[in-house]
Enzyme design. Structure first.
Site, PDB file in Angstrom:
ATOM      1  N   GLU A   1       0.015   3.626   7.724  1.00 30.14           N
ATOM      2  CA  GLU A   1       1.563   3.061   7.739  1.00 30.14           C
ATOM      3  C   GLU A   1       1.522   1.956   8.004  1.00 30.14           C
ATOM      4  O   GLU A   1       1.772   1.103   7.656  1.00 30.14           O
ATOM      5  CB  GLU A   1       2.497   4.017   8.071  1.00 30.14           C
ATOM      6  CG  GLU A   1       2.837   5.605   7.114  1.00 30.14           C
ATOM      7  CD  GLU A   1       3.326   4.907   5.796  1.00 30.14           C
ATOM      8  OE1 GLU A   1       3.997   3.995   5.376  1.00 30.14           O
ATOM      9  OE2 GLU A   1       2.869   5.344   4.645  1.00 30.14           O
TER      10      GLU A   1
ATOM     11  N   TYR B   1      11.286   2.777   8.897  1.00 30.42           N
ATOM     12  CA  TYR B   1      10.354   3.435   7.961  1.00 30.42           C
ATOM     13  C   TYR B   1       9.090   4.102   7.873  1.00 30.42           C
ATOM     14  O   TYR B   1       8.627   5.047   7.562  1.00 30.42           O
ATOM     15  CB  TYR B   1       9.871   2.162   6.485  1.00 30.42           C
ATOM     16  CG  TYR B   1       9.210   2.639   5.889  1.00 30.42           C
ATOM     17  CD1 TYR B   1       9.261   3.394   4.239  1.00 30.42           C
ATOM     18  CD2 TYR B   1       7.043   2.343   6.421  1.00 30.42           C
ATOM     19  CE1 TYR B   1       8.510   4.095   3.978  1.00 30.42           C
ATOM     20  CE2 TYR B   1       6.407   2.297   5.564  1.00 30.42           C
ATOM     21  CZ  TYR B   1       6.833   2.769   4.088  1.00 30.42           C
ATOM     22  OH  TYR B   1       5.485   3.815   3.683  1.00 30.42           O
TER      23      TYR B   1
ATOM     24  N   ASP C   1      11.291   1.361   1.815  1.00 29.46           N
ATOM     25  CA  ASP C   1      10.911  -0.236   1.529  1.00 29.46           C
ATOM     26  C   ASP C   1      11.178  -0.661   0.172  1.00 29.46           C
ATOM     27  O   ASP C   1      12.378  -0.041   0.251  1.00 29.46           O
ATOM     28  CB  ASP C   1       9.299   0.669   2.150  1.00 29.46           C
ATOM     29  CG  ASP C   1       9.003   0.859   0.616  1.00 29.46           C
ATOM     30  OD1 ASP C   1       9.767   1.899  -0.254  1.00 29.46           O
ATOM     31  OD2 ASP C   1       7.893   1.079   0.027  1.00 29.46           O
TER      32      ASP C   1
END
Length: 360
Positions: free
Chosen positions: A39, A122, A140
């Site tokens: 991520e 996020y 996102d």
């Protein structure tokens, strides 16, 4: 037209995902370290670009302890080319914190994950749902786009009000039984079906329920306020060479590329540096360099950052004696061989110049 019910919306995306998902390595694990790594790498980065870096980092640092114990220069060198280098520095600092303060175990819920450096809403939601199946929605660019078009939300996605509106809706749509797969599904749907340009509306399973499709707003939504014009900067690099070695310096905090290495820099308001300006700068550095030893500037190199455009010219200067101790102390320049330079973390712009002019 009524918006789709949450259960129908989630089921439709889950069914679509089973048929169309891309097999990616971070989707095949519940290891929070591997998920966190993916991520952070994929922030501001396309999957195709980030995938090799993900493999490189997992190979070099199989556990969070390995990453924590690595030198910062080595971590930045592995990151070279991804940009947004604060992500790499935060990655390293967070690895140290998890390794040293948490015994190598990542927090197992959204709220505690948010406390980690470099982990925003996020990323915390992604780790919490993918690794620990917490019922929390990821939000996102892909999710903004899908929700805006399907539910007809025209709020600016960059405004505080818009973010709250989308987050509230996103949280209502996450199914309790499959939050991990659902979050992957809606992001994947936005990435390959409901794309920014030319979305595949003809074969979209949500076509009959899509507000934007029904009202001819597919090219309008989502609404995003325009960013400020980027700042333009002109860099003039003095590439000092003595013998077979070169002088570089580590960039300090307070500007772009912190912690990376470049050459002696003179920044100006113009693309071209006059001969008088060059001689003046050499005088400040106490260097009387014969003109034949100065190679006129290379073709301009351009590098576009999120809020800046950098235009750089490189002046290759052959020294007849080393820089003095006073000069190296004041400038931060140090002597490096070509092999040492290769191992240093460098901005892409510097690396491109080296490949074109020094390592060719």
């Amino acid at each position: 037209m009524l918006p789709p019910e949450p259960a129908f919306f989630a089921e439709t995306l889950l069914n679509w995902y089973k048929k169309h998902f891309r097999p990616l390595p971070w989707r095949e694990t519940t290891n929070p370290y591997a998920i966190w790594l993916s991520e952070i790498i994929l922030q501001q980065t396309r999957v195709n670009q980030g995938l090799p870096y993900y493999h490189t980092f997992l190979t070099a640092y199989p556990t969070v302890h390995d990453l924590a114990n690595a030198p910062e220069d080595e971590v930045l060198r592995h990151w070279q080319g991804l940009g947004y280098y604060s992500r790499a520095r935060n990655l390293h600092q967070t690895a140290k914190f998890v390794s040293e303060e948490l015994g190598g175990f990542f927090p197992e819920n959204y709220t505690d994950l948010l406390k980690l450096k470099g982990v925003g809403t996020y990323t915390a939601a992604a780790i919490a749902s993918f690794a620990f199946k917490e019922q929390v929605a990821v939000l996102d660019g892909n999710v903004f786009r899908v929700l805006s078009r399907v539910f007809g939300i025209s709020d600016d996605i960059l405004s505080p009000l818009g973010k709250r509106t989308f987050q509230d809706l996103a949280n209502k749509l996450v199914p309790a039984n499959e939050p991990d797969t659902y979050n992957q599904a809606i992001m994947e749907f936005g990435a390959i079906q409901c794309t920014p340009v030319m979305p595949d509306c003809l074969f979209c399973p949500l076509q009959d329920h899509c507000y934007a499709f029904k009202h001819g707003l597919v090219t309008v939504l989502p609404h995003k306020s325009k960013a400020k014009a980027p700042r333009v900067r002109h860099f003039h690099y003095f590439v000092f060479q003595f013998g077979e070695d070169f002088y570089l310096k580590k960039r300090l905090p307070g500007d772009i590329w912190q912690g990376l290495y470049d050459f002696h820099l003179l920044e100006s308001d113009t693309k071209a540096l006059s001969l008088d300006e060059m001689i003046a700068e050499l005088g400040i550095l106490q260097q009387d360099v014969p003109m034949p030893n100065i190679k006129m500037p290379s073709p301009a190199y351009k590098h576009v950052l999120s809020h800046q455009k950098v235009f750089a010219a490189f002046y290759h200067i052959l020294l007849e004696s080393p820089l003095s101790q006073n000069v190296t102390n004041s400038t931060g320049l140090s002597f490096y061989s070509k092999s040492e330079i290769e191992a240093l973390p460098k901005p892409v712009l510097i690396n491109n110049y080296l490949k074109d002019a020094i390592f060719k």
